[in-house]
Design a protein around this motif. Structure first.
Motif, PDB file in Angstrom:
ATOM      1  N   GLU A 172       0.940  -1.155   0.076  1.00 28.66           N
ATOM      2  CA  GLU A 172      -0.024  -0.088  -0.030  1.00 28.66           C
ATOM      3  C   GLU A 172       0.704   1.427   0.098  1.00 28.66           C
ATOM      4  N   ILE A 173       2.292   1.266   0.361  1.00 28.27           N
ATOM      5  CA  ILE A 173       3.031   2.349   0.322  1.00 28.27           C
ATOM      6  C   ILE A 173       3.200   2.924  -1.129  1.00 28.27           C
ATOM      7  N   GLY A 174       3.071   4.084  -1.142  1.00 24.38           N
ATOM      8  CA  GLY A 174       3.057   4.750  -2.542  1.00 24.38           C
ATOM      9  C   GLY A 174       4.602   5.340  -2.616  1.00 24.38           C
ATOM     10  N   ALA A 175       4.858   6.034  -3.860  1.00 23.86           N
ATOM     11  CA  ALA A 175       6.224   6.563  -4.008  1.00 23.86           C
ATOM     12  C   ALA A 175       6.932   7.358  -3.025  1.00 23.86           C
ATOM     13  N   LEU A 176       5.996   8.151  -2.316  1.00 19.22           N
ATOM     14  CA  LEU A 176       6.905   9.058  -1.283  1.00 19.22           C
ATOM     15  C   LEU A 176       7.219   8.277   0.020  1.00 19.22           C
ATOM     16  N   GLY A 177       6.437   6.960   0.298  1.00 18.09           N
ATOM     17  CA  GLY A 177       7.155   6.291   1.275  1.00 18.09           C
ATOM     18  C   GLY A 177       7.998   5.623   0.888  1.00 18.09           C
ATOM     19  N   ARG A 178       8.102   5.102  -0.305  1.00 18.55           N
ATOM     20  CA  ARG A 178       9.181   4.372  -0.679  1.00 18.55           C
ATOM     21  C   ARG A 178      10.632   5.351  -0.796  1.00 18.55           C
ATOM     22  N   ALA A 179      10.306   6.219  -1.058  1.00 14.67           N
ATOM     23  CA  ALA A 179      11.518   7.221  -1.208  1.00 14.67           C
ATOM     24  C   ALA A 179      12.141   7.699   0.343  1.00 14.67           C
TER      25      ALA A 179
END
Length: 347
Positions: free
Chosen positions: A4-11
């Protein structure tokens, strides 16, 4: 890191992982997390490099282990995938909840099954646990039978409870021939045309439906006992109580069969004598009945004929203890029972 984690969370996760690795190059969780982030960015080459680095640091990181399995599967490397299954299940036994269902389903592929059998033949610590899991699965018992048969060929011992469970499951879904083939593999010498264990000597702790099964309840007592000469079946029931006390499933081909045997301790009125009966499992038809006379008659011997029709592939041979008006109820012993095609010698 979750789906569920998006691009911001992955960054953010990637930045934290890089900072952790700068402070401590042995931070395996940071290396594995950075590998997941890189993989999500579709940078396969760098993701593989990061996971390889995490593997070098530790074989106990679950993220690295699961990725290693997926990577090997993606490359068609069956041996590599099983090697990481082995490592994961050795270091994280609780991962069996996730990995066993996938492994059991994958074993339907003969090439994967063969590699799995070779792995289990080395007796890893999770071998018995996986065998027990496979035996309990009801969605594809045919595959389980193929797996177990291959394991036995490679000298892997299958727990008797698992063997019994599989035979009975195959029978319950109507796969009679495969149930018998597997049973014959675990009971060498068994034949479809005769009753098995005619002298009650096997003493099987967890019998299958093709073995003798004693039927007891709070009123009726039934057991197979070891004797000096081999074994004997004993039963007893209080006054006015009766019912089945012993049974064995048969796969007799159509034809006439001679049932004979020997009893001891049976002394009842004619209407309370026990009897053997052959029932068609498909529609509960009674295919014949052989009364067991009092043991004082004919030296305890009894004999009769049963006929199996062409439309009854599976039968149940049962001994019934009939209700008795005697104060002591009914009791007796059977120390020999044979069922074989009429006209053939019995032994």
């Amino acid at each position: 890191m979750t789906p569920e984690i998006g691009a911001l969370g992955r960054a953010e996760a990637g930045a934290l992982s890089r900072a952790a690795l700068r402070q401590d190059p042995t931070a395996v969780s940071a290396a594995a997390t950075l590998g997941v982030v890189t993989l999500a960015q579709n940078d396969i080459a760098n993701a593989r490099r990061l996971f390889s680095y995490a593997q070098m640091l530790s074989r106990r990181n679950i993220t690295t282990q699961l990725w290693s399995i997926e990577d090997a599967v993606g490359r068609g490397d069956v041996g590599g995938a099983l090697r990481w299954y082995d490592i994961t299940l050795r270091t994280k036994p609780d991962m069996s909840d996730v990995l066993y269902p996938v492994l059991a389903q994958a074993s339907r592929d003969p090439s994967i099954r063969g590699a799995l059998v070779r792995k289990l033949a080395n007796n890893p610590p999770w071998s018995n646990s996986f065998v027990g899991y496979a035996a309990a699965q009801k969605d594809d018992p045919q595959n389980t039978a193929a797996l177990f048969s291959a394991l036995q060929v490679h000298g892997v011992a299958i727990p008797s409870t698992a063997q019994t469970s599989l035979v009975n499951l195959l029978l319950s879904i109507g796969n009679f021939d495969q149930a018998w083939r597997y049973y014959a593999a675990i009971r060498p010498g068994a034949t479809r045309a005769r009753v098995r264990d005619p002298r009650f000597t096997a003493m099987i702790e967890t019998p299958s439906a093709f073995d003798w099964a004693t039927l007891s309840d709070n009123s009726i007592a039934a057991s197979i006992q070891r004797t000096r000469d081999g074994g004997t079946f004993e039963f007893s029931a209080p006054a006015s109580i009766g019912g089945p006390v012993l049974q064995q499933v048969q796969l007799l081909p159509p034809g006439s069969y001679r049932l004979s045997g020997h009893s001891d301790g049976i002394a009842q009125d004619a209407r309370a004598l026990p009897y053997w009966t052959l029932i068609c499992r498909g529609d509960e038809r009674e295919l014949g009945r052989v009364v067991v006379p009092n043991s004082a008659r004919a030296g305890g011997m009894f004999v009769g004929t049963l006929v199996v029709p062409t439309d009854c592939p599976v039968q149940t041979l049962s001994l019934f203890a009939r209700a008795s008006d005697a104060i002591g109820g009914t009791s007796g012993q059977i120390d020999r029972i044979t069922l074989s095609p009429a006209g053939q010698a019995t032994h």
